[in-house]
Write a protein that holds these residues in place. Structure first.
Motif, short mmCIF file in Angstrom:
data_model
loop_
_atom_site.label_atom_id
_atom_site.label_comp_id
_atom_site.label_asym_id
_atom_site.label_seq_id
_atom_site.Cartn_x
_atom_site.Cartn_y
_atom_site.Cartn_z
N LEU A 119 -9.83 -5.21 -3.13
CA LEU A 119 -10.14 -4.45 -4.35
C LEU A 119 -9.83 -2.96 -4.19
O LEU A 119 -9.32 -2.32 -5.11
CB LEU A 119 -11.60 -4.64 -4.73
N LEU A 120 -10.12 -2.43 -3.02
CA LEU A 120 -9.84 -1.00 -2.82
C LEU A 120 -8.32 -0.76 -2.81
O LEU A 120 -7.85 0.28 -3.30
CB LEU A 120 -10.48 -0.48 -1.53
N SER A 121 -7.57 -1.71 -2.28
CA SER A 121 -6.10 -1.55 -2.32
C SER A 121 -5.63 -1.59 -3.76
O SER A 121 -4.77 -0.83 -4.18
CB SER A 121 -5.42 -2.68 -1.54
N PHE A 122 -6.26 -2.49 -4.48
CA PHE A 122 -5.88 -2.75 -5.85
C PHE A 122 -6.14 -1.53 -6.76
O PHE A 122 -5.36 -1.23 -7.65
CB PHE A 122 -6.64 -4.02 -6.24
N VAL A 123 -7.17 -0.75 -6.46
CA VAL A 123 -7.37 0.48 -7.23
C VAL A 123 -6.82 1.70 -6.48
O VAL A 123 -7.14 2.85 -6.78
CB VAL A 123 -8.86 0.72 -7.59
N GLU A 124 -6.02 1.40 -5.46
CA GLU A 124 -5.34 2.44 -4.67
C GLU A 124 -6.28 3.44 -4.04
O GLU A 124 -6.06 4.65 -4.06
CB GLU A 124 -4.28 3.14 -5.54
N LEU A 125 -7.36 2.91 -3.47
CA LEU A 125 -8.29 3.79 -2.77
C LEU A 125 -8.48 3.36 -1.32
O LEU A 125 -9.29 3.93 -0.61
CB LEU A 125 -9.65 3.78 -3.48
N TRP A 126 -7.73 2.36 -0.89
CA TRP A 126 -7.93 1.85 0.47
C TRP A 126 -7.66 2.96 1.50
O TRP A 126 -8.37 3.07 2.49
CB TRP A 126 -7.04 0.63 0.71
N ASP A 127 -6.65 3.79 1.23
CA ASP A 127 -6.34 4.87 2.17
C ASP A 127 -7.45 5.91 2.21
O ASP A 127 -7.57 6.65 3.18
CB ASP A 127 -5.03 5.57 1.76
N ARG A 128 -8.21 5.98 1.14
CA ARG A 128 -9.27 6.97 1.07
C ARG A 128 -10.65 6.37 1.33
O ARG A 128 -11.67 6.95 0.99
CB ARG A 128 -9.27 7.64 -0.32
N ARG A 129 -10.67 5.17 1.90
CA ARG A 129 -11.93 4.44 2.00
C ARG A 129 -13.00 5.19 2.78
O ARG A 129 -14.20 5.01 2.53
CB ARG A 129 -11.70 3.06 2.63
#
Ligand SMILES: Nc1ncnc2c1ncn2[C@@H]1O[C@H](COP(=O)(O)OP(=O)(O)O)[C@@H](O)[C@H]1O
Ligand SMILES: [Mg+2]
Lengths: 267, 248
Positions: A119-129
């Motif tokens: 889900l975090l990848s999907f909202v493009e926040l995985w890099d900022r996790r």
């Protein structure tokens, strides 16, 4: 088919002001249902009552067979929600916010880990996790809220103006994810919006709410044929037009407010 | 259980992340300790009461605990303002557990703060009369912290904005502290004051610290424990009740 939400004569007053004025409606199990109405119509107030964080002034709510007044805990086990207003912990990181939610909702650790990454990848926040949420922009926070809301799969998912402030890509992404969830797991989706096209495209059934009252409900096609109009927008204007004339407030002001809203103004 | 743990952990993380809060809340105890400890020391000694610094140290530990504990309970107002409270209120978990997790977290933080002050006074020359009792002191610190964290949370459940916050600090926390015997001995007080002091739960907390750290108390450890435990249970119960009634 069974009704998963049953609302009868629901009323909410704030002092003298009636925000929700005796509404009744049902939502069927597995349905995608939209509450469509201008700002201040009473959409969020209704959702707050459905989700047990606001007590109604009157009326009855049944969710997944449980009474919201007497069995709030059982009701809370039946739904998930994405609020209109922020509800993240700014001091925690994106990952910690997700994880906390997963634990609160009893998502098993392994699924939790997988879904959080997905889900975090999907909202493009995985890099900022690992960044604290207070460092995020408004749009990033909104995306995180959406991702968090999708982390567990409840019987009913409430989304209060979920697309407000989202870019078109994320918006499309989110809807296809939700439609998938709806089809595969039978999750009932109840969302509010003031975007016509969104309600028309996504929802199987729509209730139009204005000044705390449901002025009409049905499929988009039904609403159009009932009002003999070609678009949901025209249908809406025709339906709420009568309401405007009944009000004592200045008609032109209301019209202007409506116009602003339908052109996609925010709040 | 998991709910309690994750919400406890949240409080700890927030505390450890706010370095300024940790440092800032050491400043006040330090000021009291130095200004009063050294300023009033000679008067205290002349009155035949012994070493004021030694007398004051447990009181200052109590002070840092009550301030930190009530503050962390009251922080719920921020959670309400910034929205996070909603996230926990709609969760499919028992609200009592939410309350317990938050309160335990706040109490742990306040106990850590109390320990920091204990270390601080040790640096300035304070020595517990029996080091073996320090673990027991820590348990009592935790109990006092729990009591006031629960009180803070109970109050915060009733307030919906920040405006009440200053009021609480001025009209509740300050009196609780000044009327607790943190700064003065309890024997030989005017009757009215002595009566008030007995209604202040902090008095029993500080009394227990004093008994365990400098072997000089008024009520007795058993009484202290009983009063603290009962009041803590009452505040936790009240807090949970008010919390379960919160509306957004
Ligand atoms: N806590 C409250 N106190 C007083 N009025 C409120 C409160 N919450 C909402 N309202 C009012 O109720 C009306 C409906 O609000 P809301 O349900 O948020 O509308 P919507 O979500 O459809 O935009 C608005 O006029 C709003 O100002
Ligand atoms: Mg709204």
């Amino acid at each position: 088919m069974d009704n998963i939400i049953e609302v009868q004569h629901l009323v909410k007053k704030f002092g003298d002001f009636t925000a929700v004025d005796d509404i009744s409606f049902d939502v069927k199990k597995g349905e995608i249902f939209a509450f469509l109405g201008p700002n201040g119509a009473g959409k969020s107030t209704t959702i707050k009552m459905l989700t047990t964080i606001l007590n109604p002034t009157g009326g009855d709510i049944k969710l997944n067979g449980h009474d919201a007044k007497n069995d709030a805990d059982a009701v809370r086990r039946s739904f998930g929600i994405v609020f209109q207003d922020p509800s993240l912990d700014d001091d925690l990181t994106a990952l910690e916010n997700m994880d906390l939610h997963g634990v609160l909702y009893g998502v098993p650790r392994k699924i939790r880990k997988e879904r959080i990454e997905q889900l975090l990848s999907f909202v493009e926040l995985w890099d900022r996790r690992d960044s604290q949420v207070k460092e995020f922009s408004g749009g990033m926070k909104r995306r995180l809220e959406i991702a968090r809301g999708l982390l567990h799969h409840p019987a009913v998912l409430f989304l209060d103006e979920p697309t407000l402030g989202l870019d078109p890509q994320t918006r499309n992404h989110m809807w296809s994810y939700l439609q998938d969830l709806n089809e595969k797991e039978g999750v009932t989706v109840f969302f509010t919006t003031h975007y016509m096209e969104e309600a028309e495209r996504i929802a199987q059934r729509i209730a139009i709410i204005d000044h705390g009252k449901i002025v009409a409900s049905g499929t988009a096609a039904e609403l159009k044929s009932r009002t003999k109009t070609n678009s949901l927008e025209d249908a809406f204007l025709k339906l709420t037009g009568t309401v405007i004339r009944d009000e004592d407030a200045s008609t032109t002001d209301k019209m202007r407010a409506h116009g602003r809203m339908w052109r996609g103004g925010r709040r | 259980m998991k709910t309690i743990y994750i919400l406890w952990l949240r409080e700890i993380k927030r505390y450890l992340r706010s370095k300024s809060r940790i440092i800032g809340s050491l400043g006040q105890p330090l000021l009291f300790l130095l200004a009063l400890g050294y300023g009033l020391g000679s008067v205290f000694a002349k009155a035949g009461e012994g070493n004021y610094f030694e007398f004051l140290a447990p009181g200052i530990i109590g002070m840092s605990i009550i301030f930190t504990a009530i503050f962390s309970g009251i922080q719920m107002i921020w959670d309400r303002q910034f929205g996070f409270l909603k996230e926990t209120l709609v969760a499919p978990v028992n609200r009592l557990n939410i309350m317990i997790g938050r309160t335990l977290g706040g109490a742990t933080v306040a106990t850590m703060q109390g320990l920091l002050v204990l270390i601080l006074v040790t640096i300035f020359g304070f020595r517990p009369y029996n080091w073996a009792l320090v673990p027991v002191v820590i348990l009592f610190m935790l109990l006092v912290a729990l009591l006031f964290a629960a009180l803070g949370a109970a109050i915060a459940s009733l307030l919906d904005d920040m405006q009440g916050f200053q009021l609480i600090m001025n009209f509740l926390v300050m009196p609780l502290f000044f009327l607790s015997g943190a700064l003065f001995p309890l024997d030989g007080l005017p009757a009215v004051l002595a009566g008030i002091v007995k209604f202040d739960p902090l008095s029993y907390g500080i009394d227990s610290f004093r008994i365990l750290l400098v072997n000089n108390g008024s009520f007795g450890l058993g009484t202290d424990f009983a009063v603290l435990a009962v009041v803590t249970a009452v505040f936790l119960g009240l807090g949970s009740y008010f919390f379960s009634k919160i509306q957004i």
